[in-house]
Structure formats: C-alpha cells, structure tokens
Design an enzyme around this catalytic site. Structure first.
Site, short mmCIF file in Angstrom:
data_model
loop_
_atom_site.label_atom_id
_atom_site.label_comp_id
_atom_site.label_asym_id
_atom_site.label_seq_id
_atom_site.Cartn_x
_atom_site.Cartn_y
_atom_site.Cartn_z
CE LYS A 53 -1.34 1.67 3.84
NZ LYS A 53 -1.93 1.92 5.17
NE ARG B 186 6.16 6.60 1.00
CZ ARG B 186 5.35 6.31 2.01
NH1 ARG B 186 4.31 5.51 1.79
NH2 ARG B 186 5.57 6.79 3.22
N GLY C 277 -4.35 7.21 5.87
CA GLY C 277 -3.33 8.19 6.23
C GLY C 277 -2.58 8.72 5.03
NE ARG D 74 -5.26 8.23 11.06
CZ ARG D 74 -4.83 7.36 10.17
NH1 ARG D 74 -5.67 6.83 9.29
NH2 ARG D 74 -3.55 7.02 10.13
CB SER E 184 2.11 11.24 11.16
OG SER E 184 2.04 10.56 9.92
CB SER F 223 6.97 5.05 10.52
OG SER F 223 6.07 4.47 11.41
CD GLU G 1 3.76 -0.71 8.44
OE1 GLU G 1 4.07 -1.44 7.51
OE2 GLU G 1 3.69 0.53 8.35
CG HIS H 37 -1.37 4.47 13.58
ND1 HIS H 37 -0.66 3.61 12.77
CD2 HIS H 37 -0.50 5.44 13.93
CE1 HIS H 37 0.58 4.04 12.64
NE2 HIS H 37 0.71 5.14 13.35
CE LYS I 84 -6.00 1.73 6.50
NZ LYS I 84 -6.73 2.94 6.09
#
Length: 438
Positions: free
Chosen positions: A25, A30, A103, A131, A177, A206, A325, A352, A422
């Site tokens: 994903k 991206r 997100g 969020r 984030s 992340s 995640e 999240h 998802k």
C-alpha cells in the site's frame, strides 16, 4: 447494519503453505502520486487494489490525472499482471476528494491539491476528523498555500490551489506521523523553490517509510538530500525539477506477511512468502529479525522468504518505533508466548486508524489476557485465553491480529473482518487457504 461475526478458524495442524502477498500500500500510493506529478506518462505495475489505493487513484482522477487500469499488459516495459497507466494532466479544481480513513491519502494529496488551479475540498470517514493533520496544513500555509479548515487543524478542509506553490524552508513537528514529511517530499520537486523540511519534533516514527519515499523520489529523477546520506540531522531537501514518468513494479506489502509468518510461529509450521525482496526500504522486512527473536527461523529460498516455527513462542523486548504497523500482530503472538513481552516506542499508535494500544489491551484482556498500557507501549503477560468477540474498530491490523489469536484459541469471533480489505482484499480466503480449510 451490524457486521456479521467471522469465526476465526483454529489450526488443527502445523501450517505448510506458500503465500502471495498483494502489493505494498505504501509503495502503491507513493508511486501513484509521483506518476501523477511526472512530466510524462508512466506505469505502476502489480499495485495493491484496496480501499486505500482506490481512494488515492480516485482523488488524483478528481484533480485531472488519468489512471487507466489494465490486466496482463506488457506494454511500456517490464512485467505482466495488473498495471495502472498514469497519464498526468493539468491539475485543477473545483474537485471533491474522499480521504476515507487512509493516512497516505489524507496527508499526501493536500500538497498535490496546492499545485492545482482551483479549490479542492477534502472530506473523509469520521475517524479522519480525529487523526493529526496539523503538520501538513501548517507546513503548506508556510510554503504559500491557502487552506480553509475552519480552525480545526483537520478535516474537512479546502485547499485553494493557484496552480503553483512557492515552497522553500519549512519546520514540521513530525513526532506524530512520518507521513507529514513524506507528503511534502513527494510534491516538493514541483514547488517553485523545492522544499527544505526541518523536523522540530523530538522524534520521527516510522523512519523507514521516509527512506522509502526518498528512494522512490530518486528513482523518479528527483534530487534529494537526506540525513541517512550524511546530511544534516532531521533535515530533508528536495530540489525543484521535473519528475520522470517511469515503469515501477510494486513490491509485496511485507507488513502484511505478519499474520502469515505468525501462523508458522504459532503452529510450528512453515510459510513461504513469494517474491520477498533481498533489499528493501519497507519496515515489514524487520519481521525477519523480530520473529526469529520470538522463536522461529527464516531463509531465502527460490520462491521468496521461508519462515519456520517450532511451536514454542518466546516473549520479546522490542522497540517498535520504526515498525509500529507490525504491533497488533506481534502483540497477538506475544499473548500466546511462554514469557512476558514488552513492546515500546509506539505511543504514536494512539493516533492511527484507532487508538491501537488501548484497543489491543482491551480486546486481548476481554479474551482472558493480561495486557497493560505503558506510556509508550504495551506489557503483555501470557495467560490462558478463551473465546469471545474481538472488536476491530474499523482497523485492518486488529482484524488480522484476531485471526492469529484464533489459531490457538477456540471461539474467537472477529467483528467486521471485511475491514482487512484496506490492504488485504481477500484475507478470509487467503487465511482459509493457509490452513487448508477451503
């Protein structure tokens, strides 16, 4: 309407299976943004077809980008299978974009909209209102964009694009984030002065996802300076310039291997995930190290990566800051271990798809577990578990965590397993195949 409960199947023997995981994903979305901002058409091959990627594609289409979905195409370069042909067009409003609860869509598309000519209105699921979005909104305003968010610092909001954006230096607090930084980097080459992003937060969760963004930008022809290249700490720079429309093959989503390798751990079996890359920026690659520490072993084979469990699961002390995640499934495995686990560095998971720390603690404890929240993580003391309803809070990773618990615990009923669409659109069938229960 109440979602039907899905009875998580119990493993009756050690698994022995080879699994094909859908595309990443993170890489798919991206790639779609970079292709949409390129100077000429490009291909995105083996993309993830899921709600999140469809929301991204539909959002870009609303802004004037043509995305043609084809199957078994060899046109334009390497590889067959499913492919999306992305043809950039003049970005324009007025437009309506639904971000859902994705997100990547809610963070990556507002900077693109700032480059459009006309107003672009963003809205999404109720959870999207909660969020964090301030990092993107404040940064875009600093860089010259006009955004109407009613003072909320979140959705719904309207970006009033003028066809270009000045860009330049901006300070961002990315402690909640990493997507705030990736969002600005992806559109940065199209800003008049590029962009220089300075993180002023205490930390960035992340980080591997930002490294993925940098790598994909470079492959699309962008000039990027990043801290890992010996540059200034917490500073990323992208020079202005044209992006190349290219042919990109999306890697499997390694994070989605988490429940399948967990099945090998829990049952003392063997699972091979096809096409596992030997070099990747995906955070999910750290599953190899984490699950080995929990009692398994892995090796590269001709088909991909083979993971083998012994049926004995060890507790783990793990800083999951860069791989948050993976936490839900790791927590589920830890609840089945023979010793205590401490998962930390993951306070950002409270922001999240749901508050993942609170949800995991409640749902595992409701099955008889002993999980306590810490300031930045979870402490998990294994207990004999029993069946019951496991609520998923519209969170795909909680649903797969519940499936893992169900391997060893009779009577686990998963609420809304469909939320796995998802990132894993066919999860119940894949899980049944894995267990030989089709």
């Amino acid at each position: 309407m109440t979602e039907a409960l899905w009875p998580a199947p119990v493993a009756t023997s050690a698994v022995d299976a080879t699994v094909t995981i859908p595309g990443s994903k993170s890489a798919t979305n991206r790639a779609l943004v970079l292709a949409a901002l390129a100077a000429r058409p490009g291909w995105v091959r083996r993309p993830l077809r899921s709600r999140d990627s469809q929301l991204m594609a539909d959002g870009l289409r609303a802004l004037g980008v043509s995305i043609e979905e084809t199957v078994n195409s060899d046109a334009g370069g390497t590889g067959g299978g499913e492919a999306w042909r992305v043809i950039p067009g003049p970005l324009h409003g007025p437009a309506q974009v639904d971000v859902g609860n994705a997100g990547t869509v809610m963070r990556f598309l507002p900077p693109v909209a700032a480059l459009a000519d006309g107003p672009v209105h963003f809205d999404g699921d109720p959870r999207s209102y909660e969020r964090p979005q301030h990092g993107v909104i404040n940064a875009l305003r600093t860089l010259g964009a006009r955004i109407d968010d009613g003072g909320r610092g979140g959705f719904p909001l309207t970006v009033h694009g003028t066809g270009s954006l000045d860009g330049g230096l901006v300070e961002v607090d990315a402690s909640t984030s990493s997507q705030f930084i990736s969002a600005l980097l992806l559109s940065g080459p199209r800003f008049n002065n590029g962009v220089e992003i300075r993180n002023v937060g205490e930390t960035v969760p992340s980080l591997p996802h930002i490294r993925m963004t940098v790598d994909m930008l470079r492959k699309a022809g962008a000039q990027v300076d990043a801290p890992e290249d010996g540059g200034e700490k917490d500073v990323w720079r992208v020079a202005p310039g044209a992006l190349i429309g290219r042919d990109l093959v999306v890697e499997p989503d390694l994070s989605n291997a988490a429940p399948f390798f967990a099945a090998a751990l829990v049952t003392g079996g063997r699972v091979t995930v096809r096409d596992w890359p030997k070099h990747t920026y995906q955070p999910g690659d750290q599953l190899r190290e984490i699950y080995t520490a929990m009692g398994g072993s892995c090796r590269f084979v001709e088909d991909g990566l083979e993971f083998t469990g012994t049926g004995r699961i060890q507790g783990i002390e793990a800083d999951l800051h860069d791989v948050g995640e993976l936490t839900p499934v790791i927590a589920a495995v830890a609840a089945l271990a023979d010793s205590e686990s401490h998962l930390y560095g993951i306070a950002h998971l409270r922001l999240h798809e749901t508050d993942r720390l609170a949800a995991l603690a409640k749902e595992i404890n409701d099955l008889g577990g002993d999980v306590t929240e810490t300031e930045d993580g979870l402490r998990i003391r294994p207990r004999k578990l029993h069946g019951g309803v496991f609520h998923t809070y519209e969170d795909h990773r909680l649903a797969t965590a519940a499936a893992v618990l169900g391997l060893a615990v009779e009577g686990v009923q998963v609420e809304n397993v469909a939320t796995t669409a998802k990132t894993l659109p066919d999860f119940p069938r894949m899980w049944a195949d894995l267990l030989g229960q089709v």
